[in-house]
Structure formats: structure tokens, C-alpha cells
Design a protein around this motif. Structure first.
Motif, PDB file in Angstrom:
ATOM      1  N   ALA A  48       8.728   8.412  20.336  1.00 34.26           N
ATOM      2  CA  ALA A  48       7.677   9.342  20.611  1.00 34.26           C
ATOM      3  C   ALA A  48       7.393   8.734  22.155  1.00 34.26           C
ATOM      4  O   ALA A  48       7.871   7.515  22.467  1.00 34.26           O
ATOM      5  N   VAL A  49       7.027   9.362  23.041  1.00 34.50           N
ATOM      6  CA  VAL A  49       6.627   8.754  24.413  1.00 34.50           C
ATOM      7  C   VAL A  49       5.187   8.587  24.522  1.00 34.50           C
ATOM      8  O   VAL A  49       4.360   9.504  24.056  1.00 34.50           O
ATOM      9  N   CYS A  50       4.818   7.066  24.531  1.00 38.03           N
ATOM     10  CA  CYS A  50       3.434   6.923  24.614  1.00 38.03           C
ATOM     11  C   CYS A  50       3.146   6.026  25.841  1.00 38.03           C
ATOM     12  O   CYS A  50       3.628   5.327  26.235  1.00 38.03           O
ATOM     13  N   ARG A  51       1.925   6.447  26.315  1.00 37.38           N
ATOM     14  CA  ARG A  51       1.328   5.587  27.405  1.00 37.38           C
ATOM     15  C   ARG A  51       1.213   3.982  27.018  1.00 37.38           C
ATOM     16  O   ARG A  51       1.612   3.349  28.057  1.00 37.38           O
ATOM     17  N   ALA A  57      -1.635   5.001  18.660  1.00 35.21           N
ATOM     18  CA  ALA A  57      -2.557   5.054  17.643  1.00 35.21           C
ATOM     19  C   ALA A  57      -3.145   6.368  17.441  1.00 35.21           C
ATOM     20  O   ALA A  57      -3.384   6.892  16.552  1.00 35.21           O
ATOM     21  N   HIS A  58      -3.464   7.033  18.653  1.00 36.25           N
ATOM     22  CA  HIS A  58      -4.040   8.156  18.661  1.00 36.25           C
ATOM     23  C   HIS A  58      -2.962   9.345  18.081  1.00 36.25           C
ATOM     24  O   HIS A  58      -3.306  10.322  17.365  1.00 36.25           O
ATOM     25  N   LEU A  59      -1.616   9.262  18.498  1.00 39.35           N
ATOM     26  CA  LEU A  59      -0.685  10.105  18.070  1.00 39.35           C
ATOM     27  C   LEU A  59      -0.426   9.803  16.735  1.00 39.35           C
ATOM     28  O   LEU A  59      -0.202  11.068  15.740  1.00 39.35           O
ATOM     29  N   ALA A  60      -0.451   8.608  16.204  1.00 40.15           N
ATOM     30  CA  ALA A  60      -0.449   8.432  14.639  1.00 40.15           C
ATOM     31  C   ALA A  60      -1.522   9.016  13.870  1.00 40.15           C
ATOM     32  O   ALA A  60      -1.373   9.570  12.744  1.00 40.15           O
ATOM     33  N   GLN A  61      -2.869   9.138  14.322  1.00 33.54           N
ATOM     34  CA  GLN A  61      -3.953  10.117  13.826  1.00 33.54           C
ATOM     35  C   GLN A  61      -3.533  11.522  13.830  1.00 33.54           C
ATOM     36  O   GLN A  61      -4.027  12.039  12.809  1.00 33.54           O
ATOM     37  N   VAL A  62      -2.879  11.965  14.904  1.00 36.66           N
ATOM     38  CA  VAL A  62      -2.518  13.237  15.009  1.00 36.66           C
ATOM     39  C   VAL A  62      -1.561  13.809  13.834  1.00 36.66           C
ATOM     40  O   VAL A  62      -1.631  14.596  13.234  1.00 36.66           O
ATOM     41  N   LEU A  63      -0.723  12.713  13.797  1.00 38.20           N
ATOM     42  CA  LEU A  63       0.488  13.091  12.913  1.00 38.20           C
ATOM     43  C   LEU A  63       0.014  12.891  11.310  1.00 38.20           C
ATOM     44  O   LEU A  63       0.308  13.552  10.454  1.00 38.20           O
ATOM     45  N   PRO A  80       5.924   1.204  19.132  1.00 33.08           N
ATOM     46  CA  PRO A  80       4.625   1.164  18.727  1.00 33.08           C
ATOM     47  C   PRO A  80       4.075   2.055  17.905  1.00 33.08           C
ATOM     48  O   PRO A  80       2.875   1.927  17.389  1.00 33.08           O
ATOM     49  N   LEU A  81       4.818   3.199  17.588  1.00 29.30           N
ATOM     50  CA  LEU A  81       4.322   4.313  16.605  1.00 29.30           C
ATOM     51  C   LEU A  81       4.297   3.668  15.049  1.00 29.30           C
ATOM     52  O   LEU A  81       3.602   4.108  14.300  1.00 29.30           O
ATOM     53  N   ILE A  82       5.296   2.691  14.782  1.00 33.47           N
ATOM     54  CA  ILE A  82       5.253   2.288  13.524  1.00 33.47           C
ATOM     55  C   ILE A  82       4.140   1.409  13.041  1.00 33.47           C
ATOM     56  O   ILE A  82       3.584   2.043  11.963  1.00 33.47           O
ATOM     57  N   PRO A  83       3.818   0.582  13.770  1.00 36.83           N
ATOM     58  CA  PRO A  83       2.411  -0.064  13.419  1.00 36.83           C
ATOM     59  C   PRO A  83       1.197   0.829  13.330  1.00 36.83           C
ATOM     60  O   PRO A  83       0.296   0.788  12.580  1.00 36.83           O
ATOM     61  N   ALA A  84       1.343   1.877  14.473  1.00 38.04           N
ATOM     62  CA  ALA A  84       0.074   2.748  14.408  1.00 38.04           C
ATOM     63  C   ALA A  84       0.039   3.612  13.116  1.00 38.04           C
ATOM     64  O   ALA A  84      -1.097   3.850  12.742  1.00 38.04           O
ATOM     65  N   ARG A  86       1.229   2.878  10.177  1.00 40.55           N
ATOM     66  CA  ARG A  86       0.709   2.025   9.239  1.00 40.55           C
ATOM     67  C   ARG A  86      -0.601   2.041   9.083  1.00 40.55           C
ATOM     68  O   ARG A  86      -1.228   2.086   7.874  1.00 40.55           O
ATOM     69  N   GLU A  87      -1.339   1.805  10.145  1.00 39.79           N
ATOM     70  CA  GLU A  87      -2.744   1.772  10.245  1.00 39.79           C
ATOM     71  C   GLU A  87      -3.372   3.098  10.117  1.00 39.79           C
ATOM     72  O   GLU A  87      -4.310   3.171   9.258  1.00 39.79           O
ATOM     73  N   ALA A  88      -2.852   4.235  10.533  1.00 41.63           N
ATOM     74  CA  ALA A  88      -3.382   5.542  10.454  1.00 41.63           C
ATOM     75  C   ALA A  88      -3.497   5.936   9.117  1.00 41.63           C
ATOM     76  O   ALA A  88      -4.083   6.826   8.476  1.00 41.63           O
ATOM     77  N   LEU A  89      -2.168   5.597   8.358  1.00 40.66           N
ATOM     78  CA  LEU A  89      -1.923   6.291   6.905  1.00 40.66           C
ATOM     79  C   LEU A  89      -2.190   5.249   5.902  1.00 40.66           C
ATOM     80  O   LEU A  89      -2.001   5.416   4.713  1.00 40.66           O
ATOM     81  N   LYS A  90      -3.024   4.217   6.267  1.00 47.57           N
ATOM     82  CA  LYS A  90      -3.180   3.186   5.157  1.00 47.57           C
ATOM     83  C   LYS A  90      -3.868   3.933   3.825  1.00 47.57           C
ATOM     84  O   LYS A  90      -4.774   4.566   3.901  1.00 47.57           O
ATOM     85  N   GLY A  91      -3.178   3.563   2.757  1.00 45.47           N
ATOM     86  CA  GLY A  91      -3.532   4.208   1.359  1.00 45.47           C
ATOM     87  C   GLY A  91      -3.343   5.686   1.302  1.00 45.47           C
ATOM     88  O   GLY A  91      -3.556   6.274   0.292  1.00 45.47           O
ATOM     89  N   ARG A  92      -2.785   6.257   2.303  1.00 48.30           N
ATOM     90  CA  ARG A  92      -2.503   7.808   2.100  1.00 48.30           C
ATOM     91  C   ARG A  92      -1.028   8.191   2.166  1.00 48.30           C
ATOM     92  O   ARG A  92      -0.704   9.447   2.036  1.00 48.30           O
ATOM     93  N   GLY A  93      -0.169   7.263   2.986  1.00 46.45           N
ATOM     94  CA  GLY A  93       1.335   7.474   3.071  1.00 46.45           C
ATOM     95  C   GLY A  93       2.085   6.350   2.931  1.00 46.45           C
ATOM     96  O   GLY A  93       1.472   5.315   2.860  1.00 46.45           O
ATOM     97  N   LEU A  94       3.160   6.583   3.094  1.00 47.52           N
ATOM     98  CA  LEU A  94       4.342   5.601   2.975  1.00 47.52           C
ATOM     99  C   LEU A  94       4.945   5.462   4.298  1.00 47.52           C
ATOM    100  O   LEU A  94       5.520   6.368   4.765  1.00 47.52           O
ATOM    101  N   VAL A  95       5.178   4.365   4.899  1.00 45.08           N
ATOM    102  CA  VAL A  95       5.624   3.921   6.308  1.00 45.08           C
ATOM    103  C   VAL A  95       6.941   3.003   5.751  1.00 45.08           C
ATOM    104  O   VAL A  95       6.243   1.678   5.596  1.00 45.08           O
ATOM    105  N   SER A  96       7.827   3.021   5.637  1.00 49.19           N
ATOM    106  CA  SER A  96       8.971   2.076   5.441  1.00 49.19           C
ATOM    107  C   SER A  96       9.974   2.152   6.481  1.00 49.19           C
ATOM    108  O   SER A  96      10.399   3.265   7.041  1.00 49.19           O
ATOM    109  N   VAL A  97      10.348   0.878   6.845  1.00 51.99           N
ATOM    110  CA  VAL A  97      11.177   0.727   7.736  1.00 51.99           C
ATOM    111  C   VAL A  97      12.465  -0.037   7.280  1.00 51.99           C
ATOM    112  O   VAL A  97      12.534  -0.831   6.555  1.00 51.99           O
ATOM    113  N   ARG A  98      13.565   0.726   7.462  1.00 49.05           N
ATOM    114  CA  ARG A  98      15.035   0.090   6.956  1.00 49.05           C
ATOM    115  C   ARG A  98      15.766  -0.194   8.131  1.00 49.05           C
ATOM    116  O   ARG A  98      15.929   0.669   8.790  1.00 49.05           O
ATOM    117  N   PRO A  99      16.452  -0.990   8.084  1.00 44.95           N
ATOM    118  CA  PRO A  99      17.719  -1.641   9.257  1.00 44.95           C
ATOM    119  C   PRO A  99      18.703  -0.378   9.009  1.00 44.95           C
ATOM    120  O   PRO A  99      19.127   0.188   8.051  1.00 44.95           O
TER     121      PRO A  99
END
Length: 125
Positions: A48-51, A57-63, A80-84, A86-99
Motif C-alpha cells: 500500500a502507498v501510505c503517508r 491504520a486508517h486504510l486498515a479500517q477501510v479494508l 506499516p499495513l501489517i500491524p495496522a 492486526r489492530e483493525a481486525l483484532k478478533g474478527r480476522g486472521l493476519v498471518s505473515v509467512r516468509p
């Protein structure tokens, strides 16, 4: 390559204008997930392109408000979208990171201004 695929640009917008954006596409079917254009076809990384982190975090809320699933393959681990997300989807979705395997690169120094000089005569022919 993506002929006919719906492409949507998700945006985080404030009074100052667009502060973050992420283009996503999806395949046919009601439950086909939004995904990054080109991630499956050419295995290219995308982000994502983020300022700043607040914009991410705002984009994560939109997603997070989107009803269709979202698959973000080949996003850099330092995004910066990954931690955002995780915070936005807390308890509602899965954010997993794999190498993932890195993309091959060649360091180009000034000698590469004339690429032919880097190869022997047999390779040049």
C-alpha cells in the motif's frame, strides 16, 4: 493478464485528501477474495502507498469494513499495513505473515552502463 477482472482502489481519505491507497482485484464469484493485481500472475511484491503509520491504520479500517475476504500475498514484512491490519481486525480476522522467497536481483554498478562488456565474446554473440 487481468482482462475483465474488477479492480478497485481502496483509499483512506481525510479532509486533506488521500492519505493511503491500495489497488486490489478479484476473480469471479461472490466469495472470491480481493487480492493484489499481479501477485499470482507474475509473483511481484506489492504494498500500500501510505503517508505514515496513522494513514496505514486508517486504510486498515477501510479494508476491515469490506465484506469480501482480502488476501495480501507478497507484501513486504516491514509494511506499516501489517500491524495496522492486526489492530483493525483484532478478533474478527486472521493476519498471518509467512516468509517468502526473495525476488532475485543483480546489483548494477557503474560498469553496467555498457552491459555487453560484462560478457565474454561467446555470450555477446
Amino acid at each position: 493478464m487481468l482482462a475483465g477482472a474488477p479492480i478497485r482502489v481502496f483509499e483512506a481519505v481525510t479532509a486533506d485528501g488521500v492519505e493511503a491507497m491500495l489497488p486490489l482485484c478479484n476473480g469471479p464469484g461472490r466469495f472470491a477474495p480481493w487480492r493484489m493485481p499481479g501477485a499470482a500472475e507474475v509473483f511481484e511484491p506489492c504494498d500500500a502507498v501510505c503517508r505514515d503509520a496513522a494513514a496505514a491504520a486508517h486504510l486498515a479500517q477501510v479494508l476491515g469494513a469490506e465484506s469480501r475476504p482480502i488476501e495480501l500475498a507478497r507484501i513486504p514484512a516491514a509494511s506499516p499495513l501489517i500491524p495496522a491490519l492486526r489492530e483493525a481486525l483484532k478478533g474478527r480476522g486472521l493476519v498471518s505473515v509467512r516468509p517468502a522467497t526473495p525476488s532475485p536481483t543483480i546489483a548494477l554498478d557503474p560498469e553496467w552502463r555498457e552491459p555487453e562488456s560484462q560478457f565474454n565474446s561467446r555470450r555477446r554473440s
